[in-house]
Scaffold this active site. Structure first.
Site, PDB file in Angstrom:
ATOM      1  N   SER A  46       0.761  -1.087   0.067  1.00 48.36           N
ATOM      2  CA  SER A  46       0.117  -0.008   0.022  1.00 48.36           C
ATOM      3  C   SER A  46       0.837   1.161   0.051  1.00 48.36           C
ATOM      4  O   SER A  46       0.311   2.095  -0.382  1.00 48.36           O
ATOM      5  CB  SER A  46      -0.809  -0.063   1.221  1.00 48.36           C
ATOM      6  OG  SER A  46      -0.113  -0.153   2.308  1.00 48.36           O
ATOM      7  N   HIS A 253      -1.169   5.530   6.862  1.00 48.29           N
ATOM      8  CA  HIS A 253      -0.561   5.490   5.396  1.00 48.29           C
ATOM      9  C   HIS A 253      -0.119   7.023   5.056  1.00 48.29           C
ATOM     10  O   HIS A 253      -0.712   7.830   5.568  1.00 48.29           O
ATOM     11  CB  HIS A 253      -1.444   4.975   4.509  1.00 48.29           C
ATOM     12  CG  HIS A 253      -1.556   3.481   4.496  1.00 48.29           C
ATOM     13  ND1 HIS A 253      -2.309   2.940   5.548  1.00 48.29           N
ATOM     14  CD2 HIS A 253      -1.003   2.485   3.708  1.00 48.29           C
ATOM     15  CE1 HIS A 253      -2.267   1.587   5.297  1.00 48.29           C
ATOM     16  NE2 HIS A 253      -1.296   1.181   4.051  1.00 48.29           N
TER      17      HIS A 253
END
Length: 272
Positions: A46, A253
């Protein structure tokens, strides 16, 4: 008190981790425009696909490949001979081996890769640290470090060897992971300072292993620690999501600024 405060938070993280792993197997290649730069293939998890940056390609499904991810930004700026973007949210080393290497061939000139965090159990580490005691958090991080020392190197070797076998002439850049927390920062709740220190230490430990295995295979290592310094969670200008209740899967993230300001410069330097 700690358990009741964070039960909903931890449950959401567990759901996000499960969702990320569900999407790990899917991968698709997208071709770019013709140009002078070498054929480029972007592999990984990711942090390469761009989860957290928004502007996701609807065709990538649960892999969540973003037009704001550093591979797409680099390709847009350099017009490689071809651009294949197979990085996928939740990917582990086995997913890269089984689902992402198709575009690689003898004509591939450049490869980027971020993988290892999911193998080391990042989601479970963070859930443990939120839900359980400080000592249990530190113990779980030490368990992850032991996995990085004992098991992860062999998994990385298999991935790196497969890349070299399929694209023997390519320059391969392995990207690391940022430290997540600014210590002594502005956060007034959440993990304790000892837990934040331990989480950062886990990231450093993983990066050291990635750098060592990359060097042993003749690959470049892109260390993003310095570019994210001053932009961690608990800083005044974070480039990492903390808990994003609107989209829990983006928690921990990089934001779009983290991709363009944290990852892209490091990859650009390493790719040349």
């Amino acid at each position: 008190m700690r358990l009741s405060r964070f039960t909903a938070y931890a449950s959401s993280l567990l759901l996000a981790a499960a969702a990320a792993l569900t999407g790990a197997g899917a991968a698709h290649a997208d071709s770019g425009s013709q140009g002078a730069a070498p054929a480029y293939v972007a592999l990984g998890d990711s942090y390469s696909s761009g989860v957290g940056a928004g502007s996701y390609d609807s065709g990538s499904g649960s892999c969540k490949r973003s037009t704001r991810a550093f591979p797409a930004l680099w390709a847009a700026a350099h017009s490689p001979a071809s651009f294949s973007f197979t990085a996928c949210s939740g990917a582990r080393t086995d997913d890269v081996l089984n689902s992402q290497l198709g575009p690689l061939n003898s004509g591939t000139g450049l490869v980027s890769l971020s993988v290892g965090g999911n193998d080391a159990g990042f989601a479970d580490v963070m859930t443990t640290c939120v839900l359980q005691s400080e000592s249990t958090c530190v113990s779980r991080i030490n368990e992850a470090k032991a996995y990085v020392d004992s098991t992860l190197p062999g998994k990385l070797d298999r991935v790196y060897s497969a890349i070299k076998g399929k694209a023997p002439s390519a320059r391969v850049v392995v990207l690391g992971y940022p430290r997540f927390y600014k210590l002594g920062g502005s956060c007034l709740a959440g993990l304790t300072e000892r837990e934040r220190t331990a989480v950062n230490s886990g990231a450093d430990h993983l990066n050291a292993a990635l750098a060592k295995r990359a060097a042993d295979h003749g690959f470049a290592f892109g260390d993003v620690t310095s570019t994210f310094t001053g932009h961690e969670i608990c800083s005044g200008a974070p480039w990492l999501h903390s808990v994003n209740w609107a989209n829990i899967g983006e928690s921990y993230h990089p934001t779009a600024a983290g991709q363009s300001g944290g990852y892209l410069p490091v990859f650009s330097r390493s790719a040349s």
